[in-house]
Design a protein around this motif. Structure first.
Motif, PDB file in Angstrom:
ATOM      1  N   ARG A  50     -27.532  73.042 -11.889  1.00  0.00           N
ATOM      2  CA  ARG A  50     -28.750  73.819 -11.602  1.00  0.00           C
ATOM      3  C   ARG A  50     -28.911  74.076 -10.107  1.00  0.00           C
ATOM      4  O   ARG A  50     -29.294  75.174  -9.694  1.00  0.00           O
ATOM      5  N   MET A  51     -28.623  73.057  -9.317  1.00  0.00           N
ATOM      6  CA  MET A  51     -28.749  73.219  -7.868  1.00  0.00           C
ATOM      7  C   MET A  51     -27.716  74.199  -7.330  1.00  0.00           C
ATOM      8  O   MET A  51     -28.010  74.968  -6.415  1.00  0.00           O
ATOM      9  N   ALA A  52     -26.526  74.200  -7.897  1.00  0.00           N
ATOM     10  CA  ALA A  52     -25.510  75.172  -7.498  1.00  0.00           C
ATOM     11  C   ALA A  52     -25.965  76.582  -7.876  1.00  0.00           C
ATOM     12  O   ALA A  52     -25.827  77.526  -7.075  1.00  0.00           O
ATOM     13  N   ASP A  53     -26.551  76.732  -9.046  1.00  0.00           N
ATOM     14  CA  ASP A  53     -27.068  78.038  -9.477  1.00  0.00           C
ATOM     15  C   ASP A  53     -28.182  78.534  -8.559  1.00  0.00           C
ATOM     16  O   ASP A  53     -28.317  79.737  -8.334  1.00  0.00           O
ATOM     17  N   LYS A  54     -28.988  77.620  -8.027  1.00  0.00           N
ATOM     18  CA  LYS A  54     -30.085  77.976  -7.120  1.00  0.00           C
ATOM     19  C   LYS A  54     -29.601  78.202  -5.688  1.00  0.00           C
ATOM     20  O   LYS A  54     -30.378  78.608  -4.833  1.00  0.00           O
ATOM     21  N   GLY A  55     -28.332  77.887  -5.412  1.00  0.00           N
ATOM     22  CA  GLY A  55     -27.806  78.053  -4.064  1.00  0.00           C
ATOM     23  C   GLY A  55     -28.037  76.863  -3.163  1.00  0.00           C
ATOM     24  O   GLY A  55     -27.826  76.935  -1.950  1.00  0.00           O
ATOM     25  N   LEU A  56     -28.478  75.741  -3.728  1.00  0.00           N
ATOM     26  CA  LEU A  56     -28.707  74.531  -2.936  1.00  0.00           C
ATOM     27  C   LEU A  56     -27.409  73.770  -2.686  1.00  0.00           C
ATOM     28  O   LEU A  56     -27.334  72.957  -1.765  1.00  0.00           O
ATOM     29  N   LEU A  57     -26.425  74.004  -3.539  1.00  0.00           N
ATOM     30  CA  LEU A  57     -25.102  73.407  -3.395  1.00  0.00           C
ATOM     31  C   LEU A  57     -24.073  74.521  -3.475  1.00  0.00           C
ATOM     32  O   LEU A  57     -24.284  75.524  -4.154  1.00  0.00           O
ATOM     33  N   CYS A  58     -22.966  74.335  -2.786  1.00  0.00           N
ATOM     34  CA  CYS A  58     -21.845  75.252  -2.940  1.00  0.00           C
ATOM     35  C   CYS A  58     -20.638  74.415  -3.358  1.00  0.00           C
ATOM     36  O   CYS A  58     -20.676  73.187  -3.303  1.00  0.00           O
ATOM     37  N   TRP A  59     -19.586  75.080  -3.786  1.00  0.00           N
ATOM     38  CA  TRP A  59     -18.427  74.341  -4.246  1.00  0.00           C
ATOM     39  C   TRP A  59     -17.153  75.124  -3.954  1.00  0.00           C
ATOM     40  O   TRP A  59     -17.189  76.325  -3.702  1.00  0.00           O
ATOM     41  N   GLU A  60     -16.065  74.390  -3.944  1.00  0.00           N
ATOM     42  CA  GLU A  60     -14.741  74.997  -3.868  1.00  0.00           C
ATOM     43  C   GLU A  60     -13.885  74.320  -4.925  1.00  0.00           C
ATOM     44  O   GLU A  60     -14.149  73.169  -5.301  1.00  0.00           O
ATOM     45  N   GLN A  61     -12.912  75.020  -5.406  1.00  0.00           N
ATOM     46  CA  GLN A  61     -12.067  74.459  -6.445  1.00  0.00           C
ATOM     47  C   GLN A  61     -11.083  73.467  -5.834  1.00  0.00           C
ATOM     48  O   GLN A  61     -10.333  73.805  -4.933  1.00  0.00           O
ATOM     49  N   GLY A  62     -11.136  72.218  -6.305  1.00  0.00           N
ATOM     50  CA  GLY A  62     -10.173  71.206  -5.909  1.00  0.00           C
ATOM     51  C   GLY A  62      -8.972  71.267  -6.829  1.00  0.00           C
ATOM     52  O   GLY A  62      -8.853  72.164  -7.668  1.00  0.00           O
ATOM     53  N   ARG A  63      -8.089  70.297  -6.709  1.00  0.00           N
ATOM     54  CA  ARG A  63      -6.896  70.299  -7.565  1.00  0.00           C
ATOM     55  C   ARG A  63      -7.248  70.115  -9.030  1.00  0.00           C
ATOM     56  O   ARG A  63      -6.655  70.732  -9.894  1.00  0.00           O
ATOM     57  N   LYS A  64      -8.229  69.256  -9.304  1.00  0.00           N
ATOM     58  CA  LYS A  64      -8.591  68.981 -10.696  1.00  0.00           C
ATOM     59  C   LYS A  64     -10.026  69.364 -11.043  1.00  0.00           C
ATOM     60  O   LYS A  64     -10.352  69.527 -12.209  1.00  0.00           O
ATOM     61  N   ALA A  65     -10.891  69.430 -10.048  1.00  0.00           N
ATOM     62  CA  ALA A  65     -12.311  69.671 -10.323  1.00  0.00           C
ATOM     63  C   ALA A  65     -12.953  70.372  -9.135  1.00  0.00           C
ATOM     64  O   ALA A  65     -12.402  70.389  -8.032  1.00  0.00           O
ATOM     65  N   LYS A  66     -14.130  70.932  -9.368  1.00  0.00           N
ATOM     66  CA  LYS A  66     -14.904  71.549  -8.290  1.00  0.00           C
ATOM     67  C   LYS A  66     -15.379  70.468  -7.335  1.00  0.00           C
ATOM     68  O   LYS A  66     -15.788  69.383  -7.755  1.00  0.00           O
ATOM     69  N   LEU A  67     -15.365  70.785  -6.047  1.00  0.00           N
ATOM     70  CA  LEU A  67     -15.846  69.889  -5.000  1.00  0.00           C
ATOM     71  C   LEU A  67     -17.138  70.481  -4.433  1.00  0.00           C
ATOM     72  O   LEU A  67     -17.148  71.618  -3.958  1.00  0.00           O
ATOM     73  N   TYR A  68     -18.215  69.698  -4.475  1.00  0.00           N
ATOM     74  CA  TYR A  68     -19.543  70.185  -4.096  1.00  0.00           C
ATOM     75  C   TYR A  68     -19.948  69.736  -2.702  1.00  0.00           C
ATOM     76  O   TYR A  68     -19.635  68.631  -2.265  1.00  0.00           O
ATOM     77  N   TYR A  69     -20.690  70.635  -2.020  1.00  0.00           N
ATOM     78  CA  TYR A  69     -21.249  70.409  -0.691  1.00  0.00           C
ATOM     79  C   TYR A  69     -22.721  70.835  -0.710  1.00  0.00           C
ATOM     80  O   TYR A  69     -23.068  71.787  -1.417  1.00  0.00           O
ATOM     81  N   PRO A  70     -23.557  70.218   0.118  1.00  0.00           N
ATOM     82  CA  PRO A  70     -24.930  70.729   0.254  1.00  0.00           C
ATOM     83  C   PRO A  70     -24.909  71.993   1.113  1.00  0.00           C
ATOM     84  O   PRO A  70     -24.056  72.134   1.988  1.00  0.00           O
ATOM     85  N   THR A  71     -25.820  72.920   0.871  1.00  0.00           N
ATOM     86  CA  THR A  71     -25.881  74.140   1.675  1.00  0.00           C
ATOM     87  C   THR A  71     -26.870  74.020   2.832  1.00  0.00           C
ATOM     88  O   THR A  71     -27.026  74.956   3.600  1.00  0.00           O
ATOM     89  N   VAL A  72     -27.510  72.893   2.936  1.00  0.00           N
ATOM     90  CA  VAL A  72     -28.465  72.671   4.018  1.00  0.00           C
ATOM     91  C   VAL A  72     -28.158  71.319   4.663  1.00  0.00           C
ATOM     92  O   VAL A  72     -27.812  70.355   3.978  1.00  0.00           O
ATOM     93  N   ALA A  73     -28.262  71.281   5.977  1.00  0.00           N
ATOM     94  CA  ALA A  73     -28.080  70.024   6.705  1.00  0.00           C
ATOM     95  C   ALA A  73     -29.298  69.129   6.470  1.00  0.00           C
ATOM     96  O   ALA A  73     -30.422  69.616   6.283  1.00  0.00           O
ATOM     97  N   ARG A  74     -29.062  67.848   6.486  1.00  0.00           N
ATOM     98  CA  ARG A  74     -30.154  66.898   6.268  1.00  0.00           C
ATOM     99  C   ARG A  74     -31.288  67.115   7.269  1.00  0.00           C
ATOM    100  O   ARG A  74     -32.464  67.101   6.919  1.00  0.00           O
ATOM    101  N   GLU A  75     -30.919  67.315   8.536  1.00  0.00           N
ATOM    102  CA  GLU A  75     -31.929  67.498   9.588  1.00  0.00           C
ATOM    103  C   GLU A  75     -32.814  68.709   9.316  1.00  0.00           C
ATOM    104  O   GLU A  75     -34.027  68.666   9.525  1.00  0.00           O
ATOM    105  N   ASP A  76     -32.199  69.804   8.829  1.00  0.00           N
ATOM    106  CA  ASP A  76     -32.979  71.002   8.506  1.00  0.00           C
ATOM    107  C   ASP A  76     -33.925  70.741   7.334  1.00  0.00           C
ATOM    108  O   ASP A  76     -35.066  71.193   7.338  1.00  0.00           O
ATOM    109  N   ALA A  77     -33.446  70.020   6.341  1.00  0.00           N
ATOM    110  CA  ALA A  77     -34.289  69.691   5.185  1.00  0.00           C
ATOM    111  C   ALA A  77     -35.443  68.784   5.607  1.00  0.00           C
ATOM    112  O   ALA A  77     -36.576  68.962   5.140  1.00  0.00           O
ATOM    113  N   VAL A  78     -35.178  67.839   6.488  1.00  0.00           N
ATOM    114  CA  VAL A  78     -36.229  66.932   6.967  1.00  0.00           C
ATOM    115  C   VAL A  78     -37.313  67.721   7.692  1.00  0.00           C
ATOM    116  O   VAL A  78     -38.509  67.516   7.462  1.00  0.00           O
TER     117      VAL A  78
END
Length: 128
Positions: A50-78
């Motif tokens: 759900r968060m990936a669909d909302k754009g809160l997370l992004c991902w790239e395809q790894g060798r076996k599975a998608k690898l997820y990253y946050p789209t916002v830095a912690r400091e910005d969210a704080v």
């Protein structure tokens, strides 16, 4: 992440996992959420998707599975969360927040010293 979006409590938990270590697979995130919160694996997986669909997370395809990253830095969210809290509870006034805490004697000596230090630094920079 949308400029005005504040993270929900569950979204914050997912982001905390990824701020601590990225990238992670959905399975790794779900396992960490289960340890931290007691949520089931399927709950964690659903949140990530759900968060990936909302754009809160992004991902790239790894060798076996998608690898997820946050789209916002912690400091910005704080900063965004803090501004939202200040606006909601204190009408956006930092002074009112500090005054409320001081009047109730809720500030420790260490916190008072930290406030003085922050204010000194701002004054040195010439902030109005």
């Amino acid at each position: 992440m949308k400029e005005k979006h504040l993270l929900t409590g569950t979204e914050w938990e997912v982001c905390e996992c990824l701020w601590e270590e990225s990238p992670l697979t959905v399975t790794q995130i779900a396992a960490r959420l289960t340890e931290r919160t007691g949520w089931t694996k399927s709950t964690g997986e659903t949140l990530v998707r759900r968060m990936a669909d909302k754009g809160l997370l992004c991902w790239e395809q790894g060798r076996k599975a998608k690898l997820y990253y946050p789209t916002v830095a912690r400091e910005d969210a704080v900063v965004r969360e803090t501004r939202g809290f200040l606006q909601k509870v204190f009408g956006g006034s930092v002074g009112l927040l500090v005054n409320t805490m001081a009047e109730r004697e809720e500030l420790s000596r260490e916190e008072i010293d930290q406030l003085y230090e922050v204010l000194r630094k701002l004054e040195e920079k010439g902030h109005d």
